[in-house]
Scaffold this motif. Structure first.
Motif, PDB file in Angstrom:
ATOM      1  N   ARG A 180      12.310  29.499  37.800  1.00  0.00           N
ATOM      2  CA  ARG A 180      11.891  28.593  38.892  1.00  0.00           C
ATOM      3  C   ARG A 180      10.853  29.250  39.783  1.00  0.00           C
ATOM      4  O   ARG A 180       9.861  28.638  40.163  1.00  0.00           O
ATOM      5  CB  ARG A 180      13.107  28.197  39.740  1.00  0.00           C
ATOM      6  CG  ARG A 180      14.004  27.252  39.018  1.00  0.00           C
ATOM      7  CD  ARG A 180      15.084  26.708  39.957  1.00  0.00           C
ATOM      8  NE  ARG A 180      16.090  26.023  39.147  1.00  0.00           N
ATOM      9  CZ  ARG A 180      17.397  26.023  39.409  1.00  0.00           C
ATOM     10  NH1 ARG A 180      17.866  26.648  40.476  1.00  0.00           N
ATOM     11  NH2 ARG A 180      18.221  25.387  38.610  1.00  0.00           N
ATOM     12  N   LYS A 181      11.087  30.523  40.118  1.00  0.00           N
ATOM     13  CA  LYS A 181      10.157  31.211  41.018  1.00  0.00           C
ATOM     14  C   LYS A 181       8.814  31.454  40.328  1.00  0.00           C
ATOM     15  O   LYS A 181       7.754  31.222  40.916  1.00  0.00           O
ATOM     16  CB  LYS A 181      10.763  32.537  41.490  1.00  0.00           C
ATOM     17  CG  LYS A 181       9.827  33.326  42.398  1.00  0.00           C
ATOM     18  CD  LYS A 181      10.523  34.420  43.176  1.00  0.00           C
ATOM     19  CE  LYS A 181       9.496  35.212  43.994  1.00  0.00           C
ATOM     20  NZ  LYS A 181      10.119  36.181  44.895  1.00  0.00           N
TER      21      LYS A 181
ATOM     22  N   ASN B 228      10.934  24.267  41.493  1.00  0.00           N
ATOM     23  CA  ASN B 228      12.373  24.278  41.782  1.00  0.00           C
ATOM     24  C   ASN B 228      13.137  23.199  41.045  1.00  0.00           C
ATOM     25  O   ASN B 228      14.363  23.155  41.098  1.00  0.00           O
ATOM     26  CB  ASN B 228      12.616  24.171  43.287  1.00  0.00           C
ATOM     27  CG  ASN B 228      12.373  25.514  43.968  1.00  0.00           C
ATOM     28  OD1 ASN B 228      12.698  26.563  43.416  1.00  0.00           O
ATOM     29  ND2 ASN B 228      11.775  25.484  45.147  1.00  0.00           N
TER      30      ASN B 228
END
Lengths: 306, 306
Positions: A191-192, A197
């Motif tokens: 996600r990062k 997200n």
């Protein structure tokens, strides 16, 4: 070259030149532009911010800062832009985190496809080598294998169980939701790194009796259709990736083939029969856990800075 | 005990009694009520229908008849009802097929959950042992491992590659859609065993350097919500299954633990974080490929008949 007091004074050579290992102290980073950290979380937590405060750009291989806001988590082929504000010419220190090995190897293959058709959900099962647990684990796998072949009881110091001719759920601690830490790294770091997200990831991480490269079975669900011919074309053009996908010869990536190599190998590229409208693909990737899964990626980050 | 001419005359003992192996001929099945076939597809295709025509109920372990309409494909704990019309008392011959090992082991754990919440889609990655490729493959893995430890070139007769400390995509032929035959067995046999042509299955089958039990990482999507506590309760009550799911001790199923055991082990039972509303679970199963994955299942079918 810096290490603990115990190693200080020993010599190591790099590209034909010999270096004397010095003891790591708070004074070690004066005048150092880039430092590559690979000494575990507690050393990173103590010396990383200290070095950064003194003007050093720290590329850290531990998990200490990976999820910290403001610390870029970088795979150069994937998200080099995340560290574009950090420049040597600014003479300002910074922390840059090197992702977890399984995440790096997964995203090397998933990202080019993600850019084309947006990955909505990813189901990953890993086949992780002994090297991920360090040199002592590799030695134990070798020793145990000899012992088992000789009909002896295997020596179990590192993993507390027989590893030779066996496999087991990854040895990292299991967290509150039943996932182990290794699996949650894949969930959160993806996600990062993708700045997304919403991407859904699940993972099952398994340690297999292989010496030094990880394999991953990856099932992908895309937002827009992506057929396998296009996927193969995209992957064959992707940086740092090689496609090994010989169906007639039953020749696909293996850990042994990528060991001590820089490139991550991808194969078994096929339309997922469990998803409609070409919205899914299955792939199988192998990458050297020590190289692209760790050291090489850190060096590439340093090269980006230079 | 029947075998080829080559083995005829040899003796084998079963439960303390010695038997002389006889040569398999077209006359072998006269008066035989139940025959367990485990001699490969071509022998099954020749002698299976012949024995059935003579009044024998054949439980066949090959893939020859598995997908034939009218031939029940049975895992006793899962779909015993599929063979309920076949009775010894009818004195009529019949063919009953034993499913593929990976399918049996998968469905032992997936079926109890499927009954409760209906599986819509299943993503399976396998970790398959040498035993699935026969005794010679097990011997080659052992020989290669010794050779590699001694720094020698590994002998590659069975798999045409190094298997020791390595893994590779399953050696069955790759079909037109890019899946290998082993993977398509999981896809097709699941539909037949569950009598559910809508269930979506994808699989990636990998051979790992383990001797004799298969492991599978299974991601499940359910039609109705199923939380992990309920799933654990269902699995712990299921026949032929044991739950090994000790998160604090990081103790989960391993191939070694289930080797030479009848029960299939399931663990790593957790709510899939990539699916909303408790509609998903991840599980990890291990089962002895020779026992529940083959011989035991065939014997259980014979026991059902008796």
């Amino acid at each position: 070259m810096l290490a603990s007091k115990r190693s200080a004074g020993q010599k190591m050579s790099f590209e034909g030149k010999e270096y004397v290992i010095e003891e790591l102290t708070e004074e070690s980073f004066k005048g150092v532009e880039i430092a590559l950290f690979s000494a575990g979380g507690s050393i990173s937590k103590k010396y990383g911010p200290l070095a950064a405060a003194q003007g050093t750009i720290v590329v850290d291989n531990s998990s200490a800062f990976r999820m910290d806001e403001g610390v870029p988590l970088v795979v150069p082929e994937v998200n080099a832009d995340a560290m574009s504000h950090i420049k040597l010419s600014n003479k300002k220190g910074a922390l840059i985190a090197n992702p977890n090995c399984s995440t790096i190897i997964c995203l090397m293959a998933a990202t080019p496809l993600h850019r084309h058709a947006k990955v909505k959900r990813m189901v990953v099962s890993t086949y992780q080598a002994a090297s991920g647990a360090g040199a002592a684990a590799m030695a134990e796998l070798e020793l145990q294998t000899k012992e088992v072949l000789e009909g002896k009881e295997p020596t179990c110091n590192i993993f507390n169980r027989q590893y030779a001719f066996n496999l087991f759920s990854h040895n990292s601690p299991v967290t509150g939701n039943g996932y182990n830490e290794e699996e949650m790294k894949l969930v959160k770091e993806t996600r990062k790194i993708w700045s997304d997200n919403d991407v859904k990831v699940t993972a099952t991480c398994i340690r297999v009796p292989v010496m030094r490269a990880h394999a991953e079975s990856i099932n992908l669900q895309f937002e827009t259709p992506l057929d396998e011919e296009k996927a193969r074309e995209i992957l064959s053009q992707a940086e740092g990736l090689i496609v090994i996908d010989d169906r007639a010869g039953n020749n696909f990536p293996t850990p042994l083939e990528v060991s001590k190599k820089d490139a991550v190998a991808v194969g078994r590229i096929r339309q997922d029969v469990s998803q409609e409208g070409n919205h899914g693909l299955d792939i199988f990737v192998c990458g050297d856990q020590i190289r692209k899964g760790a050291a090489l990626n850190a060096v590439q980050i340093a090269e980006l800075l230079l």
